[in-house]
Motif scaffolding. Structure first.
Motif, PDB file in Angstrom:
ATOM      1  N   LEU A   1      -2.590  17.519 -19.698  1.00 41.85           N
ATOM      2  CA  LEU A   1      -3.493  17.395 -18.862  1.00 41.85           C
ATOM      3  C   LEU A   1      -3.021  15.984 -18.196  1.00 41.85           C
ATOM      4  O   LEU A   1      -3.055  15.138 -18.838  1.00 41.85           O
ATOM      5  N   ARG A   2      -3.106  16.245 -16.827  1.00 36.09           N
ATOM      6  CA  ARG A   2      -2.334  15.028 -16.162  1.00 36.09           C
ATOM      7  C   ARG A   2      -3.655  14.450 -14.963  1.00 36.09           C
ATOM      8  O   ARG A   2      -4.209  15.560 -14.450  1.00 36.09           O
ATOM      9  N   VAL A   3      -3.225  13.347 -14.481  1.00 42.86           N
ATOM     10  CA  VAL A   3      -3.947  12.926 -13.095  1.00 42.86           C
ATOM     11  C   VAL A   3      -3.003  12.568 -12.324  1.00 42.86           C
ATOM     12  O   VAL A   3      -2.096  12.079 -12.396  1.00 42.86           O
ATOM     13  N   LEU A   4      -2.889  13.426 -11.167  1.00 47.73           N
ATOM     14  CA  LEU A   4      -1.960  13.474 -10.050  1.00 47.73           C
ATOM     15  C   LEU A   4      -2.953  13.064  -8.777  1.00 47.73           C
ATOM     16  O   LEU A   4      -4.117  12.966  -8.820  1.00 47.73           O
ATOM     17  N   LYS A   5      -1.888  12.820  -7.715  1.00 42.91           N
ATOM     18  CA  LYS A   5      -2.553  12.751  -6.368  1.00 42.91           C
ATOM     19  C   LYS A   5      -2.585  13.937  -5.663  1.00 42.91           C
ATOM     20  O   LYS A   5      -1.371  14.489  -5.486  1.00 42.91           O
ATOM     21  N   TRP A   6      -3.583  14.229  -4.673  1.00 43.48           N
ATOM     22  CA  TRP A   6      -3.439  15.340  -4.105  1.00 43.48           C
ATOM     23  C   TRP A   6      -2.965  15.356  -2.799  1.00 43.48           C
ATOM     24  O   TRP A   6      -3.361  14.486  -1.681  1.00 43.48           O
ATOM     25  N   GLY A   7      -1.900  15.878  -2.610  1.00 42.39           N
ATOM     26  CA  GLY A   7      -0.999  15.827  -1.336  1.00 42.39           C
ATOM     27  C   GLY A   7       0.437  15.731  -1.618  1.00 42.39           C
ATOM     28  O   GLY A   7       0.898  14.756  -1.817  1.00 42.39           O
ATOM     29  N   LEU A   8       1.214  16.898  -1.756  1.00 43.96           N
ATOM     30  CA  LEU A   8       2.574  16.857  -2.294  1.00 43.96           C
ATOM     31  C   LEU A   8       3.417  15.902  -1.512  1.00 43.96           C
ATOM     32  O   LEU A   8       3.871  16.039  -0.253  1.00 43.96           O
ATOM     33  N   VAL A   9       4.160  15.066  -2.208  1.00 49.60           N
ATOM     34  CA  VAL A   9       5.338  14.318  -1.664  1.00 49.60           C
ATOM     35  C   VAL A   9       6.663  14.596  -2.068  1.00 49.60           C
ATOM     36  O   VAL A   9       7.064  14.697  -3.281  1.00 49.60           O
TER      37      VAL A   9
ATOM     38  N   SER B   1       3.754   8.965   2.631  1.00 53.02           N
ATOM     39  CA  SER B   1       2.459   9.083   3.672  1.00 53.02           C
ATOM     40  C   SER B   1       2.617  10.631   4.144  1.00 53.02           C
ATOM     41  O   SER B   1       1.615  11.194   4.331  1.00 53.02           O
ATOM     42  N   VAL B   2       3.676  11.264   3.885  1.00 52.43           N
ATOM     43  CA  VAL B   2       3.892  12.771   4.188  1.00 52.43           C
ATOM     44  C   VAL B   2       2.850  13.654   3.247  1.00 52.43           C
ATOM     45  O   VAL B   2       2.610  14.772   3.554  1.00 52.43           O
ATOM     46  N   GLY B   3       2.473  13.134   2.267  1.00 51.72           N
ATOM     47  CA  GLY B   3       1.676  13.880   1.413  1.00 51.72           C
ATOM     48  C   GLY B   3       0.331  14.510   1.798  1.00 51.72           C
ATOM     49  O   GLY B   3      -0.208  15.362   1.747  1.00 51.72           O
ATOM     50  N   SER B   4       0.027  13.739   2.862  1.00 48.98           N
ATOM     51  CA  SER B   4      -1.558  13.974   3.447  1.00 48.98           C
ATOM     52  C   SER B   4      -1.696  15.121   4.264  1.00 48.98           C
ATOM     53  O   SER B   4      -2.576  15.567   4.699  1.00 48.98           O
TER      54      SER B   4
ATOM     55  N   SER C   1      10.083  21.968   1.255  1.00 48.34           N
ATOM     56  CA  SER C   1       9.164  20.982   0.537  1.00 48.34           C
ATOM     57  C   SER C   1       8.446  21.608  -0.833  1.00 48.34           C
ATOM     58  O   SER C   1       8.040  20.918  -1.703  1.00 48.34           O
ATOM     59  N   PHE C   2       8.300  22.723  -0.985  1.00 46.73           N
ATOM     60  CA  PHE C   2       7.902  23.636  -1.867  1.00 46.73           C
ATOM     61  C   PHE C   2       8.644  24.412  -2.681  1.00 46.73           C
ATOM     62  O   PHE C   2       8.420  24.809  -3.827  1.00 46.73           O
TER      63      PHE C   2
END
Length: 254
Positions: A69-77, A85-88, A103-104
């Motif tokens: 279980l991890r804590v990540l930031k939503w918006g893939l970079v 900033s492209v993650g947004s 990107s994916f």
């Protein structure tokens, strides 16, 4: 598209529900009834227990993958991005183009995850001026495991021992909506059922054709919807009251 969701379950509950072997979180996230892009979110993933950015198996025998279980930031970079900033703009990944988009593509082959949610929000456009929000959630009240991808991005301007050197981000995979949900919006998150969690998370499964086949063959999501208050429109609003049914709008579908 999935641009907002609710995630109110405690860390311990998720550790147990997803049968996590390693708690890789450094913080307990507060219950969030209005999760928006760029926020920190819980994610379940399977990978060797090594520090972010290090090569798996570096220095000897390869470490065995373990569910975390991890804590990540939503918006893939993407790892090659010049600016995080492209993650947004990469909060969602369409299942139809997972193997085509640079990107994916690599993340789909090697870095798949599950994003736990209580449900997500979508907006039905009744007319040019009115958009009615709906909360879409598992009918049985269980956890919703959204299919996702995660990626590592290195900030080359930071020192190697800086804890902010590595940014770990994620995106939600979406598909065409099921008929009853398509009345609200034409896209929805891909939901992975419990009996397929292990296969989805296994980093050894790198055959993207096989993974696409698994997604295409997934059973119905078991999701239902009801109208909620327009308060959810603003990311500044939060709290369990956002999940309360609101039948005041005459444009509501259900």
């Amino acid at each position: 598209m999935c641009g907002r969701y609710a995630s109110a379950r405690k860390r311990q509950e998720l550790l147990e529900e997803f049968e996590v072997g390693v708690d890789g979180t450094s913080q307990e996230l507060a219950a969030d009834y209005n999760v928006a892009p760029t926020k920190k979110v819980y994610a379940v993933l399977t990978r060797p227990e090594v520090p972010d950015g290090e090569k798996e198996g570096k220095g000897g025998q390869a470490a065995q993958p373990v569910r975390q279980l991890r804590v990540l930031k939503w918006g893939l970079v993407p790892s090659w991005a010049k600016d995080p900033s492209v993650g947004s703009r990469m909060i969602n990944a369409r299942v139809e183009t997972l193997t085509e988009k640079p990107s994916f593509r690599k993340a789909f082959a090697q870095r798949r995850c599950l994003l736990p949610a209580d449900g997500y929000y979508e907006w039905y456009r009744a007319d040019k001026k009115t958009k009615q929000p709906y909360f879409i959630h598992p009918e049985d009240g269980g956890v919703m495991a959204m299919a996702g991808l995660y990626e590592f991005w290195k900030d080359r301007a930071r020192a190697d021992d800086d804890p902010l050197k590595w940014l770990v981000t994620c995106t939600v995979i979406t598909r065409s909506a099921e008929d009853h949900l398509g009345r609200i919006h034409d896209r929805m998150p891909v939901v992975i059922h419990k009996d397929r969690w292990s296969d989805w998370l296994d980093p050894a499964h790198t055959d993207t054709g096989e993974m696409l086949g698994m997604l295409a063959d997934s059973p119905p999501s078991g999701l239902v919807a009801y109208p909620v208050s327009s308060e959810v429109n603003s990311v500044r609003n939060n709290g369990p009251h956002l999940l309360e049914r609101d039948d005041s709008d005459e444009t509501a579908l259900f």
